[in-house]
Design an enzyme around this catalytic site. Structure first.
Site, mmCIF file in Angstrom:
data_model
loop_
_atom_site.group_PDB
_atom_site.id
_atom_site.type_symbol
_atom_site.label_atom_id
_atom_site.label_comp_id
_atom_site.label_asym_id
_atom_site.label_seq_id
_atom_site.Cartn_x
_atom_site.Cartn_y
_atom_site.Cartn_z
ATOM 1 N N SER A 62 -3.570 4.814 -0.011
ATOM 2 C CA SER A 62 -3.563 5.185 1.495
ATOM 3 C C SER A 62 -2.665 6.096 1.834
ATOM 4 O O SER A 62 -1.431 6.654 0.837
ATOM 5 C CB SER A 62 -2.689 3.405 2.201
ATOM 6 O OG SER A 62 -3.527 2.522 1.814
HETATM 7 N N1 SAM Z 1 -2.994 -0.109 -0.369
HETATM 8 C C1 SAM Z 1 -3.946 0.757 -1.404
HETATM 9 C C2 SAM Z 1 -2.940 1.399 -2.574
HETATM 10 O O1 SAM Z 1 -1.720 1.557 -1.426
HETATM 11 O O2 SAM Z 1 -3.437 1.955 -3.040
HETATM 12 C C3 SAM Z 1 -5.502 1.043 -0.624
HETATM 13 C C4 SAM Z 1 -6.032 0.305 -0.168
HETATM 14 S S1 SAM Z 1 -7.391 1.344 -0.455
HETATM 15 C C5 SAM Z 1 -7.436 2.154 0.745
HETATM 16 C C6 SAM Z 1 -8.459 -0.015 0.074
HETATM 17 C C7 SAM Z 1 -8.428 -0.990 -1.275
HETATM 18 O O3 SAM Z 1 -9.667 -2.595 -0.585
HETATM 19 C C8 SAM Z 1 -9.779 -1.027 -2.437
HETATM 20 O O4 SAM Z 1 -9.489 -0.717 -3.645
HETATM 21 C C9 SAM Z 1 -10.572 -2.005 -2.001
HETATM 22 O O5 SAM Z 1 -11.719 -1.751 -3.224
HETATM 23 C C10 SAM Z 1 -10.046 -3.342 -1.308
HETATM 24 N N2 SAM Z 1 -11.295 -3.800 -1.125
HETATM 25 C C11 SAM Z 1 -12.455 -3.218 -0.090
HETATM 26 N N3 SAM Z 1 -12.632 -5.041 0.390
HETATM 27 C C12 SAM Z 1 -12.031 -5.978 -0.688
HETATM 28 C C13 SAM Z 1 -12.128 -7.243 -0.613
HETATM 29 N N4 SAM Z 1 -12.770 -8.368 0.639
HETATM 30 N N5 SAM Z 1 -10.663 -7.534 -1.241
HETATM 31 C C14 SAM Z 1 -9.773 -7.603 -1.328
HETATM 32 N N6 SAM Z 1 -10.088 -5.931 -2.215
HETATM 33 C C15 SAM Z 1 -11.110 -5.021 -0.786
#
Ligand code: SAM
Length: 672
Positions: A62
C-alpha cells in the site's frame, strides 16, 4: 546508492506529516520501519515514493500515506491487540507492530505470507503472528481485537470482522469495488449489537477475496449464486427497493408539516446545501423555499446563497433587505438562462423574504440573498467602478485603467480566454489581481463608511479576478475551470458567512444544482475527472455541520434549452434509466418522499445503495435523445448526500416575462 534513512525521514515529513497526519505514534513508527525491506531489490530505490508498488502474486504494497491514514483512523495505541487483514508484503503489520502490543496478520497467498514472516523475523519484530487463510473471516481464536485493519476492499463490511471487534473497537475497511472506487469506512462497535459507520473518503484497493468478501478475482462480476451468502446484512441479498420503501418518509404536499419537520432536523447545521436535479423544475424550487423559510423563521439562518451571479443576486438582496437599489442597465437575471432565477417560484420566495424582513428590526437577523457564481464580468467591473467613484475617486481612476485591459472582451469573455492562448498575448491577470489587492489593502478605510457596500465591491472585485482566470483556463480543460468556479463559490460563501456572522455564528442555506451540492468525491466527476465542488469543500471545512440534500425525479416536464443561448422550452423528461438510483426510487412506490441517510437504523439502506449507480443531471440544456451519454453519470448516492428528496413526477418552472411584472412596484428587482 540511495540513502534510505534520509529518504525515509523525508517521506514521513513530506508525504505523511505534510499531508495532515499528526498522530505521533504513526509518524515515529514510520520513521523506524525500513520500507525498502518489504519490496524486491529491484524496486528498493522507489520504496519511499508516494505510491503503491507491485509485490509478488500480482498484489501491491500500500501507499505509505494510506497505511498512515488507516492506522491513525483506527487510533491504535500501545496496549492494543490488532488484526491486520491482507498481509501482502507485511509492511503495514510491521508499522502496526511498532505501535501496538500484539499484531495478528492474515494473508491468503502462501508465498506472500511466508516472505512477510521472514522479514519480521529478520527485523526482530517478535510481536507479530502471521497465518495463511481467509481474512474475511477474521481470526476468531484470538478475538476480540481493539482494532482491525483490512487492506483489501470488501463488497460490504464482513459480519465476522465486525463481531471480532471489542466493544469500543474500530474496524477500518474499504468497501465498494466497481471501477476501483471504494469508500474507506470506519466502523465502531459501540455496544453488543450496535455499530456506527463513518465514511472516511474515497480509496482504491485490491479486492478482498474470501467467504465474506468477493467470490472471485474480478470485483466487477457478481458472485456466482452458489457462493452468494445468505446473511441478511450483505449487500447482494439486500433489496434496495424494499429498503428505500421502508426508509421513505412520504409527503403529499410541499407545504406540509412533514417538510417542516425535516427542516427542523437540519437546524444544527452551519450550512445546509440544497440541490436540484435540473435547473427548471418547480417542485425543487418550492421545496427548497419551504425548507429555507423554516430554517430562517425558526432556526436562526440568515443567509441564502445561490448559484447565481453576485450582482444580480445583490439586486434581490437590496429588495429583500429594503436597501436603496443601485442603478443597473438591465433587470436582474436578464442573461441566459433567465428562467433559472426569473420564475414564479423564485418570485414567491423573494416576496416572502421581503415580507419576513419587514418584521425583523435587527439588521443582523434579517435574511439576505447572495450570489455565488462568476459569470458577470461586465456588471461586476461596473459595480466596482461605481463604488470607487463614490468613496475614492483617485482609486477609481486607477481601477478604470486596470480594468480597461478587459474592456474589449467583457461582452464576450470567452474570446479573451481564446486570445490568451496565443503566444505573446499579454493577459490581464496582473491588472485584476492588483485591483483586488488594492481594495483589500484599503479595507479598514472603506469598511467604516458602509460595510454592506464594501462587501459588495469586494465580492465584485473577487469575481472579476476569478472570472479572468476562469476564462483563461477554460480552454485548458474542463476540470480546471470547473474547480476554479466551485472554489470561487465556496470562497464567496465563506466571505458572506464572515460578513454576516463574525466568522462563527452565521448560518447559511445554499441553493445550487446537485452536481455542485452533492459531495463530488462520491461521484464520477470527482473520482475519474478530479473535479471538486462546493458540497465537498463545505464537507471538508465544516464536517458534519454541513448537510447536503439532493433531489431526484423520474418523469414529467422541465424548463431547459436545446443549445447554449437558445430559447427556453418546456421539455418532457424521459422515465429514468433502468440502472439508475432514480429507477429504484420510482419502483419503491410513494410518489413523493424523503430519504434521510443519517437517521437511526439506516445502515442497511446505506450498504445497499453504496455501490455506484447511474444518476441523472439535467442542467440548463436538456437533450433527451442522447440522455444516457449527456445526462447520466455514476455516483454513490448515500456518500454524495445526507438526504435525498424524491418526486416521481415533476413539472417545469414558469418563467417571468422579460418586461416589468404587472402590478409590481418600481423597486421590484425583476422589473426594469
Ligand atoms: N498492507 C499490505 C502491505 O503493506 O504490503 C498490502 C496489502 S495488499 C494491498 C492486499 C492484500 O490482501 C493482498 O496481498 C491480497 O492477497 C490480500 N487478500 C485479499 N483477500 C484476502 C483475504 N480474504 N484474506 C487474506 N488476505 C487477502
Amino acid at each position: 546508492m540511495v540513502d534510505f534513512e534520509t529518504a525515509r525521514a523525508q517521506m514521513v515529513r513530506r508525504q505523511i506529516a505534510g499531508r495532515g497526519i499528526t498522530d505521533s505514534r504513526v509518524l515515529d513508527a514510520m520513521r523506524t520501519v525500513p520500507r525498502e525491506a518489504f519490496v524486491t531489490e529491484s524496486l528498493a530505490e522507489f520504496a519511499y515514493d508516494d505510491s503503491p508498488l507491485p509485490i509478488e502474486e500480482g498484489q501491491t504494497i500500500s501507499q505509505p500515506l494510506v497505511v498512515a491514514e488507516m492506522i491513525a483512523a483506527a487510533a491504535v495505541g500501545p496496549a492494543d491487540r490488532v488484526l491486520d487483514v491482507g498481509t501482502g508484503s507485511g509492511y503495514s503489520a510491521a508499522v502496526l507492530s511498532r505501535i501496538a502490543a500484539e499484531v495478528y496478520t492474515i494473508e491468503r497467498h502462501e508465498g506472500l505470507s511466508e516472505s512477510a514472516r521472514r522479514r519480521f523475523e529478520w527485523l526482530g519484530y517478535d510481536n507479530i503472528r502471521s497465518r495463511i487463510g481467509d481474512g474475511s473471516l477474521g481470526w476468531p481464536e484470538e478475538a476480540p481485537f481493539d482494532a482491525i485493519l483490512v487492506a483489501a476492499s470488501g463488497r460490504d463490511v464482513p459480519k465476522a470482522l465486525r463481531e471480532q471487534l471489542r466493544i469500543g473497537g474500530r474496524l477500518i475497511i474499504p468497501v465498494g469495488g466497481r471501477l476501483g472506487r471504494q469508500a474507506l469506512l470506519r466502523v465502531r462497535r459501540t455496544g453488543e449489537d450496535d455499530y456506527r459507520s463513518e465514511d472516511l473518503g474515497s480509496v482504491a484497493f485490491v479486492p478482498l477475496i474470501g467467504e465474506q468478501g468477493w467470490a472471485k478475482d474480478d470485483p466487477n462480476d457478481d458472485p456466482p449464486q452458489s457462493t452468494a451468502r445468505a446473511e441478511t446484512t450483505t449487500r447482494q441479498t439486500l433489496d434496495p427497493v424494499a429498503l428505500i420503501r421502508d426508509a421513505a418518509e412520504p409527503f403529499a404536499e410541499i407545504d406540509s408539516a412533514e417538510i417542516d419537520r425535516f427542516a427542523d432536523r437540519l437546524r444544527d447545521a452551519r450550512v445546509v446545501l440544497i440541490g436540484e436535479a435540473t435547473h427548471g423544475t418547480s417542485e425543487f424550487y418550492r421545496t427548497r423555499a419551504r425548507i429555507t423559510r423554516r430554517l430562517i423563521q425558526e432556526h436562526g439562518f440568515t443567509t441564502v446563497a445561490v448559484e447565481a451571479d453576485w450582482p444580480d443576486a445583490a439586486r434581490i438582496d437590496q429588495y429583500v433587505r429594503r436597501r436603496a437599489p443601485s442603478p443597473a442597465e438591465e433587470p436582474a437575471f436578464s442573461r441566459f438562462p433567465t428562467w433559472m432565477w426569473r420564475n414564479t417560484d423564485v418570485q414567491d420566495f423573494v416576496h416572502w423574504l421581503h415580507r419576513y424582513n419587514q418584521d425583523v428590526n435587527d439588521p443582523a437577523r434579517q435574511a439576505g440573498f447572495y450570489g455565488l457564481d462568476l459569470y458577470s464580468l461586465a456588471a461586476s467591473i461596473e459595480a466596482v467602478l461605481d463604488y470607487l467613484d463614490k468613496v475614492d475617486p483617485e482609486t477609481a481612476r486607477v481601477a478604470r485603467e486596470r480594468y480597461g485591459c478587459l474592456t474589449p472582451w467583457q461582452r464576450d469573455p470567452a474570446t479573451y480566454g481564446r486570445a490568451a492562448l496565443t503566444r505573446g498575448f499579454e493577459t490581464c491577470e496582473a491588472a485584476v489581481t492588483s485591483m483586488l489587492q488594492d481594495l483589500l489593502g484599503k479595507r479598514l478605510d472603506y469598511l467604516h463608511r458602509d460595510s454592506e457596500s464594501f462587501l459588495d465591491a469586494e465580492q465584485n472585485a473577487r469575481l472579476v479576478a476569478s472570472a479572468e482566470q476562469y476564462y483563461r483556463v477554460m480552454y485548458r480543460g474542463s476540470a480546471e475551470s470547473w474547480n476554479l468556479r466551485d472554489r470561487h463559490m465556496f470562497d464567496t460563501l465563506e466571505a458572506v458567512l464572515a460578513a454576516r456572522g463574525h466568522n462563527t455564528t452565521a448560518k447559511a442555506v445554499v441553493w445550487a444544482h446537485n452536481s455542485h451540492i452533492g459531495n463530488a468525491a462520491a461521484t464520477e466527476m470527482g473520482i475519474a475527472r478530479g473535479e471538486l465542488n462546493i458540497g465537498q469543500l463545505c464537507r471538508e471545512r465544516f464536517g458534519d455541520a454541513a448537510l447536503l440534500v439532493g433531489f431526484g425525479t423520474d418523469h414529467g416536464t422541465v424548463a431547459a434549452a436545446t443549445d447554449w443561448d437558445g430559447p427556453m422550452e418546456v421539455k418532457r423528461v424521459r422515465p429514468s434509466h433502468e440502472d439508475s438510483y432514480e429507477r429504484l426510487c420510482h419502483e419503491a412506490g410513494p410518489g413523493r418522499f424523503l430519504l434521510d441517510f443519517r437517521a437511526e437504523g439506516r445502515e442497511e439502506l446505506q450498504y445497499a445503495l453504496l455501490q455506484s449507480r447511474l444518476e441523472r443531471a439535467i442542467g440548463v440544456i436538456y437533450r433527451p435523445e442522447t440522455e444516457l451519454w449527456s445526462h447520466y453519470f455514476e455516483a454513490s448516492l448515500p456518500r454524495q448526500f445526507d438526504a435525498y428528496i424524491w418526486f416521481d413526477e415533476t413539472r417545469a418552472v414558469e418563467p417571468l416575462s422579460a418586461t416589468r411584472v404587472e402590478g409590481m412596484p418600481e423597486t421590484y428587482p425583476f422589473g426594469l
